[in-house]
Scaffold this active site. Structure first.
Site, PDB file in Angstrom:
ATOM      1  N   GLY A 292       0.785  -1.294  -0.080  1.00 29.46           N
ATOM      2  CA  GLY A 292      -0.083  -0.019   0.121  1.00 29.46           C
ATOM      3  C   GLY A 292       0.736   1.276   0.125  1.00 29.46           C
ATOM      4  N   ASP A 334      12.522   3.482   5.114  1.00 28.08           N
ATOM      5  CA  ASP A 334      12.343   4.742   6.021  1.00 28.08           C
ATOM      6  C   ASP A 334      11.210   5.400   5.923  1.00 28.08           C
ATOM      7  OD1 ASP A 334      13.193   6.016   3.777  1.00 28.08           O
ATOM      8  OD2 ASP A 334      15.069   6.399   4.487  1.00 28.08           O
ATOM      9  N   GLY A 335      10.492   5.294   4.571  1.00 29.27           N
ATOM     10  CA  GLY A 335       9.304   6.212   4.324  1.00 29.27           C
ATOM     11  C   GLY A 335       9.665   7.541   3.805  1.00 29.27           C
ATOM     12  N   ARG A 433       1.680  16.296  -3.098  1.00 26.79           N
ATOM     13  CA  ARG A 433       0.792  16.318  -4.633  1.00 26.79           C
ATOM     14  C   ARG A 433      -0.794  16.213  -4.237  1.00 26.79           C
ATOM     15  NH1 ARG A 433       2.945   9.858  -5.499  1.00 26.79           N
ATOM     16  NH2 ARG A 433       1.835   8.911  -3.957  1.00 26.79           N
ATOM     17  N   ASP A 534      -1.250  -0.588  -9.650  1.00 28.26           N
ATOM     18  CA  ASP A 534      -1.175  -0.098  -8.492  1.00 28.26           C
ATOM     19  C   ASP A 534      -0.677   1.592  -8.615  1.00 28.26           C
ATOM     20  OD1 ASP A 534       1.378  -1.267  -8.569  1.00 28.26           O
ATOM     21  OD2 ASP A 534       1.692  -0.157  -6.930  1.00 28.26           O
TER      22      ASP A 534
END
Length: 821
Positions: A292, A334-335, A433, A534
């Site tokens: 996700g 780490d995102g 965004r 995705d």
């Protein structure tokens, strides 16, 4: 190499090569030319050790790197990426996916749980308090109204949370064995890698950047959101859009409802399908429950003026921070996003919008500033990383003609893509965004897998529609219709709860949107790079600017990403888009079958896929007709492109500059009944003159006598066909007349101008921009933003000199510029 037609579920042409028919992607390696047939054979190159580079330090070759905050030694293995291709057709999906919990959870933010009496009591109490201290109440109101983000916050309306379901407590309990954090502490629990077994979202707080500083923003996007320049320049703006959401909105909330709305941030689960094959292997748990939004966190939806919304019928935007820290779907990463990739995302989002291709927008770019700011280690390319491709005089090519040599070398150049060879430390950054919605095909894919698995089928004819998983799928379909196509797929059916026909309308609208988008990519020379389901939005809007690129030297399989393969190559993107649409059809079809009957659903699918194949091909045909100066309905142009494309492969030609120079031909030699027939002068305009201005010709090498003759012949045929088409009884003339009746009349010259941009985001300019930004010079980012906001304008002579030119040869070979991981 040779190209041939390959039919897959439609009549779309899929370019392939002889070397690729084994379905094996050829990684960057030492390549040799076989003695027969010109086939490329791979000689695996020994993996080189990776080097670690930090700003201000010399690169050192390493095999092992000590993690800065740990005592253990971490190895950096090979970064090779492998696809595992399935052989099942799109229409034969396996229903199996992951096991999911059956417990259903409604949104924790559903305000219907408040009783009317409690709500009234709260209102009375607030009123009495204000009356007892009027000055204090007035002061608080004034404080809220003067808050820089008050216009934004007052329009919060988070439909993803209000319409859909949060992850259930049972899912959290089941996930606890996969993480050391307790579900009691959501802040850590939801920022650690773990499976999510149900729910449409997980509440995740962004991880704020240290020392955030706003680098650049889109004035147009800020205006659409109701944010003026004063608000953008405020500390609160920088805090909010760098992930410090709670602190930025301090002082705004006055009621429990405000606190609920203002504090809402979330990440969503979705599924992975690659070219029609459903996967779970990319999920760290092997079930599909851990895939996700790994580093993207939504920070709110806002309603806006109909004049500012993309959909006047439902004007709203959702804001999402990319690089906002880990979520349950981060898969151990780490995102974060780094400044380099964030600059690319920001500029590309705005570039595509102004090029006229539907896309998510970029509002802001914030960097973690200073020596104590956040940084991340990323694999990247050293200055020594370059493509190693033979030259025309290589003895192994002696048996081929010059035209065949160029095609072989072009193919080798496309295939020769190395992986990164160093590790570099880069500043972290966040791009905000913005989009009317971020509903992905992958969202529908995940919930369809769960619903069909949980429901099963009675006697192979009827789905069990009473399961929580089925309800979650239907909710998502309704929500997608509401967010993307309210007037056509939601409003006509919602009151009567006719989800079967709503789903049909949703599919038809989405089909048109995706087909239009991928055709737009061809028009402007864009390659998405990693176009899985995705990464495909239901609304037909480009998103996720990762390994994207604009075509420099033309090749039908052009791509920047080392993992793009043939399936995501430049001219194969319409086929990839059609395949993603097929995944969406398979995901929505069970609901149509359950509510309209299996026979009707089957018939609808057959007719829809045939219509879709024709639409995807038709949109591409319309693009080439417009680029050639014809009316989009004029089929006379189709043969001209078929004759031109082989010439492109025989000569090294720049995609954008060729088409823009062709527009210059029409500009200097207008299409009139007595149009000029001086085709030689037209060819001179097309070829331009590198002697007068370096890089001004669309051709990377001087045309041979033979090639010039071929192009001259083609120009003559093109001009004669174009002039004839605009005569009174010509197809383009009739199309223009029909347009004029609706007030949309446009000349052939203007049609060509608007179909063929002059300025695109070339990778070498992006490299220059983020290279300078890393050293504190951010002027070029703002200059490029101004450039991409006017892609069809002529610009000044200085602008043309700087940005309307071919990529230098070294940029076509350098790692991180010509290709990237």
């Amino acid at each position: 190499y040779w190209y041939g037609p390959f039919m897959a579920n439609s009549s779309l042409l899929l370019f392939r090569t002889a070397a690729a028919r084994t379905r094996r992607l050829v990684p960057a390696s030492t390549l040799a030319i076989a003695s027969t047939g010109g086939t490329c054979q791979q000689k695996q190159k020994q993996q080189q050790p990776m080097r670690l580079v930090r700003p201000g330090t010399a690169a050192t070759t390493i095999g092992l790197v000590a993690a800065a905050a740990a005592t253990t030694i971490t190895t950096f293995p090979s970064l090779s990426y492998h696809y595992h291709f399935g052989v099942r057709p799109v229409s034969a999906f396996a229903a199996g996916a992951s096991s999911s919990a059956t417990a259903r959870s409604t949104s924790a933010r559903n305000m219907s749980s408040l009783s009317a009496s409690a709500a009234n009591a709260e209102t009375v109490t607030a009123a009495n308090g204000a009356a007892s201290n009027g000055e204090e109440g007035t002061s608080k109101v004034q404080q809220q109204q003067s808050h820089p983000l008050s216009a934004l916050a007052s329009n919060f309306d988070h439909t993803w949370i209000n319409h859909l379901d949060a992850e259930s407590d049972s899912s959290k309990r089941s996930a606890m064995k996969h993480t050391r954090h307790s579900s009691v502490d959501d802040a850590l629990f939801n920022r650690s890698k773990r499976p999510v077994f149900d729910g449409h979202y997980v509440e995740v707080q962004p991880t704020p950047l240290k020392n955030p500083r706003l680098i650049v923003h889109s004035e147009d996007m800020a205006r659409r959101l109701g944010l003026d320049e004063e608000a953008v320049k405020s500390d609160e703006f920088t805090k909010f859009f760098s992930g410090d959401v709670t602190s930025a909105l301090t002082g705004l909330s006055s009621t429990t409802d405000d606190e609920e709305r203002f504090g809402a941030t979330w990440a969503t689960p979705y599924a992975l399908s690659i070219m029609g094959t459903r996967y779970t292997s990319n999920c760290p748990f092997g079930t599909g429950d851990g895939y996700g939004d790994g580093r993207a966190i939504s920070i709110g939806e806002v309603t806006v003026s109909p004049d500012h919304g993309e959909h006047p019928a439902s004007p709203r935007y959702e804001m999402q921070l990319k690089g906002a820290g880990p979520t349950p779907f981060c898969r151990g990463a780490d995102g974060r996003a780094v400044l380099r990739s964030s600059i690319r995302e920001f500029l590309a989002s705005e570039a595509m919008h102004h090029l006229g291709v539907k896309t998510t927008r970029a509002l802001s770019l914030v960097v973690s500033d200073g020596p104590d700011g956040d940084t991340s280690m990323r694999p990247w390319y050293s200055e020594d990383s370059k493509r190693n491709v033979p030259s025309m005089d290589d003895p192994r090519l002696a048996q081929y003609t010059d035209a065949q040599k160029r095609q072989i070398l072009a193919q080798l150049q496309v295939q020769a893509r190395d992986n990164p060879d160093i590790m570099i430390e880069e500043p972290c950054a966040i791009t905000c965004r913005v989009s009317p919605s971020f509903v992905r095909v992958g969202h529908l894919d995940l919930f369809a897998r769960r619903a069909t698995k949980a429901s099963g089928m009675d006697d192979g004819k009827q789905y069990d529609t009473s399961t929580p998983e089925w309800e979650a799928l239907e909710k998502l379909i309704w929500h997608a219709a509401y967010r993307e196509f309210p007037k056509t797929a939601y409003d006509p059916y919602k009151d009567s709860d006719d989800i079967g026909n709503a789903a049909k309308a949703l599919l038809k609208c989405s089909m048109n949107g995706i087909a239009t988008m991928v055709a737009g990519w061809i028009r402007v020379g864009f390659t998405q790079g990693n176009f899985n389901a995705d990464n495909c939005l239901v609304g037909g809007r480009q998103m996720d600017y990762g390994p994207f690129g604009f075509v420099d030297e033309y090749h039908p399989l052009y791509a920047k990403w080392t993992g793009s393969g043939e399936h995501f190559g430049f001219l194969n993107q319409p086929q990839a888009g059609f395949t993603n649409f097929a995944v969406m059809v398979e995901s929505v079809l069970p609901v149509i079958s359950a509510h309209c009957g299996a026979e009707e659903a089957s018939k609808f699918k057959e007719e829809l896929m045939a219509e879709g194949a024709a639409m995807f091909q038709g949109k591409v045909d319309e693009v080439f007709r417009a680029k050639l100066g014809f009316h989009p309905t004029d089929e006379a142009a189709d043969e001209l492109w078929s004759e031109l494309e082989p010439l492109f492969r025989e000569t090294r030609v720049d995609w954008t500059m060729f088409w823009r120079q062709l527009y210059e031909v029409v500009k200097q030699f207008p299409v009139t009944p007595d149009a000029s027939t001086d085709y030689g002068d037209m060819l001179k305009v097309l070829v331009a003159d590198d002697g007068k201005r370096a890089g001004s010709s669309p051709f990377y090498e001087e045309l041979s006598t033979e090639s010039r003759a071929k192009y001259l012949k083609w120009i003559k045929e093109w001009r004669e066909t174009l002039v004839a088409s605009y005569k009174e009884d010509g197809a383009s003339a009739k199309g223009v007349a029909a347009d004029a009746a609706t007030g949309e009349d446009i000349s052939s010259e203007e049609r060509m101008r608007l179909a063929n941009p002059k300025y695109i985001l070339r990778e070498r300019t992006l490299v220059d921009a983020y290279g300078k930004a890393a050293n504190g010079d951010e002027y070029m980012i703002k200059e490029l933003l101004d450039l991409v906001e006017h892609p069809y304008d002529e610009g000044t002579e200085a602008l043309s000199e700087k940005y309307y030119r071919r990529a230098p040869d070294e940029a076509l070979k350098a790692g991180g510029t010509a290709y990237m991981s």
